[in-house]
Design a protein around this motif. Sequence first.
Motif, PDB file in Angstrom:
ATOM      1  N   GLY A 168       0.811  -1.214   0.000  1.00  0.00           N
ATOM      2  CA  GLY A 168       0.000   0.000   0.000  1.00  0.00           C
ATOM      3  C   GLY A 168       0.841   1.259   0.000  1.00  0.00           C
ATOM      4  O   GLY A 168       0.573   2.204  -0.745  1.00  0.00           O
ATOM      5  N   LEU A 169       1.885   1.280   0.839  1.00  0.00           N
ATOM      6  CA  LEU A 169       2.786   2.444   0.858  1.00  0.00           C
ATOM      7  C   LEU A 169       3.498   2.608  -0.477  1.00  0.00           C
ATOM      8  O   LEU A 169       3.682   3.732  -0.965  1.00  0.00           O
ATOM      9  CB  LEU A 169       3.786   2.312   1.996  1.00  0.00           C
ATOM     10  CG  LEU A 169       3.230   2.519   3.407  1.00  0.00           C
ATOM     11  CD1 LEU A 169       4.298   2.206   4.458  1.00  0.00           C
ATOM     12  CD2 LEU A 169       2.719   3.937   3.572  1.00  0.00           C
ATOM     13  N   GLY A 170       3.899   1.487  -1.060  1.00  0.00           N
ATOM     14  CA  GLY A 170       4.563   1.544  -2.365  1.00  0.00           C
ATOM     15  C   GLY A 170       3.642   2.088  -3.440  1.00  0.00           C
ATOM     16  O   GLY A 170       4.051   2.914  -4.274  1.00  0.00           O
ATOM     17  N   ALA A 171       2.396   1.646  -3.455  1.00  0.00           N
ATOM     18  CA  ALA A 171       1.432   2.140  -4.445  1.00  0.00           C
ATOM     19  C   ALA A 171       1.162   3.625  -4.235  1.00  0.00           C
ATOM     20  O   ALA A 171       1.070   4.393  -5.196  1.00  0.00           O
ATOM     21  CB  ALA A 171       0.132   1.342  -4.350  1.00  0.00           C
ATOM     22  N   LEU A 172       1.063   4.038  -2.997  1.00  0.00           N
ATOM     23  CA  LEU A 172       0.853   5.449  -2.686  1.00  0.00           C
ATOM     24  C   LEU A 172       2.043   6.283  -3.149  1.00  0.00           C
ATOM     25  O   LEU A 172       1.884   7.334  -3.784  1.00  0.00           O
ATOM     26  CB  LEU A 172       0.615   5.629  -1.181  1.00  0.00           C
ATOM     27  CG  LEU A 172       0.335   7.052  -0.704  1.00  0.00           C
ATOM     28  CD1 LEU A 172      -0.948   7.575  -1.344  1.00  0.00           C
ATOM     29  CD2 LEU A 172       0.217   7.091   0.806  1.00  0.00           C
ATOM     30  N   ALA A 173       3.243   5.826  -2.845  1.00  0.00           N
ATOM     31  CA  ALA A 173       4.450   6.546  -3.267  1.00  0.00           C
ATOM     32  C   ALA A 173       4.545   6.613  -4.784  1.00  0.00           C
ATOM     33  O   ALA A 173       4.902   7.656  -5.363  1.00  0.00           O
ATOM     34  CB  ALA A 173       5.690   5.870  -2.685  1.00  0.00           C
ATOM     35  N   ALA A 174       4.244   5.503  -5.484  1.00  0.00           N
ATOM     36  CA  ALA A 174       4.287   5.500  -6.951  1.00  0.00           C
ATOM     37  C   ALA A 174       3.277   6.488  -7.513  1.00  0.00           C
ATOM     38  O   ALA A 174       3.565   7.187  -8.494  1.00  0.00           O
ATOM     39  CB  ALA A 174       4.009   4.094  -7.473  1.00  0.00           C
ATOM     40  N   GLY A 175       2.111   6.581  -6.926  1.00  0.00           N
ATOM     41  CA  GLY A 175       1.108   7.534  -7.374  1.00  0.00           C
ATOM     42  C   GLY A 175       1.568   8.966  -7.187  1.00  0.00           C
ATOM     43  O   GLY A 175       1.400   9.803  -8.079  1.00  0.00           O
ATOM     44  N   VAL A 176       2.166   9.266  -6.041  1.00  0.00           N
ATOM     45  CA  VAL A 176       2.667  10.623  -5.780  1.00  0.00           C
ATOM     46  C   VAL A 176       3.779  10.970  -6.758  1.00  0.00           C
ATOM     47  O   VAL A 176       3.813  12.075  -7.327  1.00  0.00           O
ATOM     48  CB  VAL A 176       3.140  10.747  -4.314  1.00  0.00           C
ATOM     49  CG1 VAL A 176       3.895  12.059  -4.094  1.00  0.00           C
ATOM     50  CG2 VAL A 176       1.956  10.656  -3.366  1.00  0.00           C
TER      51      VAL A 176
END
Length: 190
Positions: A168-176
């Motif tokens: 989840g953190l990785g997906a959030l970071a990739a989106g940002v």
Amino acid sequence: MLKKTVSVGFVALITSALMWGATTAAHAQTDLGDYSDEVSVTVVPTVIAPGEDSVITFSEDYFEPGETVDVTVLGESADDAGLASLVHASSTMSTSKTAESDGGMVATFTAPNDGRGVYNVVFEGSRDYTAVITVVPTDVDVAADVVVGDTSLAGTGGGLSPVVVWVGLGALAAGVVAIVAGLLRRRSSN
């Protein structure tokens, strides 16, 4: 191009939000039915001396109103055990009891005079239950205050897995990163 980048970033943001916030309640099915049903069974006391009684009480709505419930007693010297109005039973005693009009039931187990060890009193109906009663000889001190009646749901380890957290953190970071990169690309082209 910016639309595509913003769309990917938005999807990543929604996906991570769902992973973090869209948890669902656990659903457990037990012999007592759905664990959220407010039914209970009490066995008091669970440790008795030979010749003594243990009362097994089923709450309202445990069984269907007026239902016939099969009852079996298993244990050493079960042929001398008593259950409700029965005076004698066979080694594996089998009988039936009728649930009350509210679905509840009360059964009294009387330990045999020469009984010892564990007795299983098995109730089979719309819901099944096995009462475990221990008969301790009179020369052993019986703890009269031992009661087992906890019908709460067992712990299921219901927490977030570290893998889910990191994904989840990785997906959030990739989106940002995708959104920032798109904005920077747009500024440099102007």
